[in-house]
Design an enzyme around this catalytic site. Structure first.
Site, short mmCIF file in Angstrom:
data_model
loop_
_atom_site.label_atom_id
_atom_site.label_comp_id
_atom_site.label_asym_id
_atom_site.label_seq_id
_atom_site.Cartn_x
_atom_site.Cartn_y
_atom_site.Cartn_z
N ASN A 90 34.83 32.81 40.03
CA ASN A 90 35.08 34.11 40.66
C ASN A 90 35.46 35.14 39.59
O ASN A 90 36.22 34.83 38.67
CB ASN A 90 36.24 33.95 41.66
CG ASN A 90 36.45 35.18 42.52
OD1 ASN A 90 35.52 35.70 43.12
ND2 ASN A 90 37.69 35.65 42.59
N ASP B 88 37.39 45.61 48.66
CA ASP B 88 38.06 46.76 49.24
C ASP B 88 37.44 48.00 48.63
O ASP B 88 36.81 47.95 47.58
CB ASP B 88 39.59 46.73 49.06
CG ASP B 88 40.02 46.33 47.66
OD1 ASP B 88 39.29 46.59 46.69
OD2 ASP B 88 41.11 45.74 47.53
N GLU C 201 38.33 34.80 36.89
CA GLU C 201 38.38 35.84 35.86
C GLU C 201 38.40 35.26 34.44
O GLU C 201 39.32 35.50 33.66
CB GLU C 201 39.57 36.76 36.09
CG GLU C 201 39.48 37.49 37.41
CD GLU C 201 40.67 38.40 37.69
OE1 GLU C 201 41.58 38.47 36.84
OE2 GLU C 201 40.69 39.02 38.76
#
Length: 665
Positions: free
Chosen positions: A368, A434, A325
């Site tokens: 990521n 998710d 991030e």
């Protein structure tokens, strides 16, 4: 952080802390669950503290000043620290591997604060603290319930339940504290394993200690081929104080993975969150600034951390999220203004990848981030990777977190995300997927509604179908959790029960599972019962009745410009569930659409998703939602509904779009 309301559920901190050896969620409940077995009940009606004691010098005593039920409660006074509060020994009450639902009612004596329900456990004399229920607003105006799930997943010598506050040391009361469990169900052994069906790439799950015991461990080993320790490898877990490395949380997870032949993704070596304050404290004891001395010290600490952590696991970890991030698309240069960046610029990223390559030459090294499907973020990340690779920084891949929901993003947005990075010739992995059942922060359901679970299943179907088209480009897909009983979305962005994974709170396969494994069975495991949103939830708006007046761009669809497939996915006495797919088979794009048909046996729609519906004398008109109205030639939009029937339930025999018929697929 958020480009629109639909981004509200996509986290700035995509891997918020989840207790390393616990399951901590808001209780979902289920219509078909057996009655829970209560193992603890404290109502303070006998005039005593019923075994509760203070954690320090605060006073804990029976009170009749206020009560949630009956006439007694427990008063906590004389607190001098926020962590001080009432504590109860549950070592002989809670059994390892059992998921307990814990409930406590809390009320401030004066003012307001945020209350938390937590557990302290000790192993080998080392204390750890697990959050069962996060910050919950509590005032002196009424009682507030804290409810969460907790699983002891390791052997402990000390285990106490306690209530604390976040900001103040004011007095408060607790009452009617209970703990219960629902007998576990065995996992389903007669269904296909995800790892066997999806063979284009490994499919993994993020885990805590709770996922490697009892039925959770069995479910993990059956369905997945890789794991990601969700929090156990982060800086606060591995180097809480300078030079003092501990692997107590991660070692059991890695050992389980090795025993069950599961690959391991290491997450994460560098992140702006979950990094102890000492890391960013200079030699003078002050917060670091952009000086040469502070930069040198911070990079030295970074190198030392990576050399120790990555070397400890060696070849046991084949993939590392090296940095996590680092993009802020709102900055002109696209770089997050973390302390890492303000002190070292890009050198912390360069150093992290260089050292990781030296220590773990066998491992694939990833950068990521979240929201990589958003064009502004995607483009800034692409530019950073391209720059670093041109400098020789050893970046092997990009990780797409994919914390999404049932309405956002589209498959086409996700495809654009994947296509963007193809020219870089690096691997791509979905690292934290998710699918929330919520579409705004204002929604809350006591149990997951059937329509949202069905929407979710189709999202999983569409996304995995897309991912499988990128065999060789996508080298791993990881879900951020194993089952709905342990998901970070239960407490972020607000506290409410979410259900974002393939298996439910009792480890049974959901329609989402079938969306991945066998989409023809979507809906077969979904209960026909549905739950309406709470009053503050948004409700669909109804368009003016119209069956034959959709708008289009550039012309009118002809009789072969659209096709419709209609499928009943579940039926029960008096009710049914159906899925409809509308496809633009013409050569002109649509900006909106309204599909019409007539039911032939008096069926009625009671609830519809992915669109708006009007009914008049059996005539049905379904208009697109805001996100699925634009259909390019060849593109499709799906919607579904719950309906009622009496006697027979025939499918419609014709469909109309702008006054002309659609082919039946």
């Amino acid at each position: 952080m958020r480009a629109s309301l639909r981004l509200a559920l996509v986290s700035l901190v995509a891997a918020l802390p989840v207790a390393a050896v616990v399951v901590a969620t808001t209780d979902a409940g289920a219509a078909d669950e057996p009655a829970p077995i209560t193992v603890l009940s404290k109502d303070f009606e006998d005039g005593t503290s019923q075994g509760w004691a203070g954690r320090a010098s605060e006073a804990v005593a029976h009170s009749t000043a206020v009560a949630h039920g009956g006439s007694g409660s427990l008063a906590v006074t004389g607190r001098t620290a926020t962590w001080q509060g009432p504590s109860l020994d549950v070592l002989d009450t809670f059994e390892k591997g059992t998921a307990y639902t814990i409930s406590a009612w809390v009320r401030m004596a004066e003012g307001s604060d945020n209350a938390r329900l937590s557990v302290e456990r000790r192993t080998g004399g080392v204390a750890s603290y697990d959050q069962v229920v996060g910050n919950t607003a509590v005032t002196n105006g009424g009682w507030v319930n804290l409810t969460g799930r907790y699983t002891v997943a390791a052997d402990v010598e000390f285990l106490r339940l306690y209530v604390e506050t976040a900001s103040t040391t004011g007095a408060f009361y607790i009452d009617d504290v209970t703990a219960s469990y629902v007998p576990a169900l065995p996992i389903q052994t007669d269904i296909p394993s995800v790892r066997d069906v999806v063979d284009e790439f490994p499919v993994g799950a993020a885990i805590t200690g709770a996922e490697i015991v009892t039925g959770h461990g069995q479910l993990l080993a059956k369905h997945f081929s890789s794991v990601t320790p969700g929090n156990a490898l982060k800086w606060d877990a591995t180097e809480p104080s300078e030079g003092n490395f501990t692997y107590a949380q991660a070692d059991p997870l890695i050992s389980f993975a090795k025993t069950h032949d599961l690959a391991v993704r290491g997450h994460t070596l560098v992140w702006h969150n979950q990094t102890p304050a000492w890391v960013f404290t200079g030699a003078d004891g002050q917060p670091m600034t952009a000086t040469a001395e502070d930069k040198a010290l911070l990079l030295e600490r970074l190198e030392n951390h990576i050399r120790n952590v990555a070397a400890h696991y060696g070849t046991d970890i084949g993939v590392w999220d090296v940095v996590n991030e680092v993009i802020d698309e709102n900055q002109t240069d696209g770089l997050r203004r973390s302390t890492w960046f303000t002190v070292t610029g890009l050198d912390y990223i360069r150093t992290a990848f260089r050292v990781a390559r030296e220590v773990a030459p066998h491992a694939k090294l990833f950068i990521n981030d979240y929201n990589t499907n958003v064009p502004a973020k995607r483009d800034k990340l692409y530019a950073l990777i391209a720059q670093l690779k041109s400098e020789g920084v050893p970046i092997d891949g990009v990780g797409h977190q994919m914390h999404i929901n049932v309405q956002w993003p589209s498959v086409s947005d996700t495809k654009a995300m994947l296509d963007k990075f193809l020219p870089l010739n690096i691997e791509q992995q979905v690292t934290e997927m998710d699918v929330s059942i919520y579409t705004s922060n204002g929604e809350s359901f006591p149990t997951p509604p059937a329509d949202r679970l069905l929407q979710q299943a189709y999202v999983y179907r569409g996304m995995f179908a897309l991912f499988r088209q990128y065999e060789g480009e996508i080298t791993s897909v990881t879900l951020w959790g194993l089952a709905d009983d342990n998901t970070w979305l239960d407490t972020f962005p607000v506290t409410r029960k979410d259900a974002p994974l393939l298996f439910d709170t009792r480890l049974q396969a959901k329609s989402a599972y079938w969306g991945v494994v066998d989409p023809t069975k979507i809906g077969t495991t979904t209960s026909p019962a549905t739950t309406s949103p709470t009053p503050n939830s948004p409700s669909p708006t109804s368009p003016s009745p119209s069956v034959s007046s959709p708008s289009s761009t550039g012309g009118t669809p002809g009789t072969t410009a659209c096709s419709v497939s209609y499928r009943v996915t579940g039926t029960w006495p008096g009710g049914f569930q159906a899925d409809v797919r509308l496809t633009n088979t013409g050569t002109t794009a649509w900006t909106t659409w309204t599909l019409g048909w007539q039911f032939g046996a008096g069926q009625k729609i009671s609830q519809l998703w992915n669109g708006s519906v009007t009914e008049s004398n059996g005539l049905i008109a379904v208009t697109n939602a805001a996100w699925n109205g634009s259909l390019a030639p060849g593109a499709s939009a799906s919607f579904g509904f719950l309906g009622s029937w009496n006697g027979t339930n025939p499918a419609p025999t014709s469909y109309s779009l702008k006054g002309t018929g659609c082919a039946i697929a």
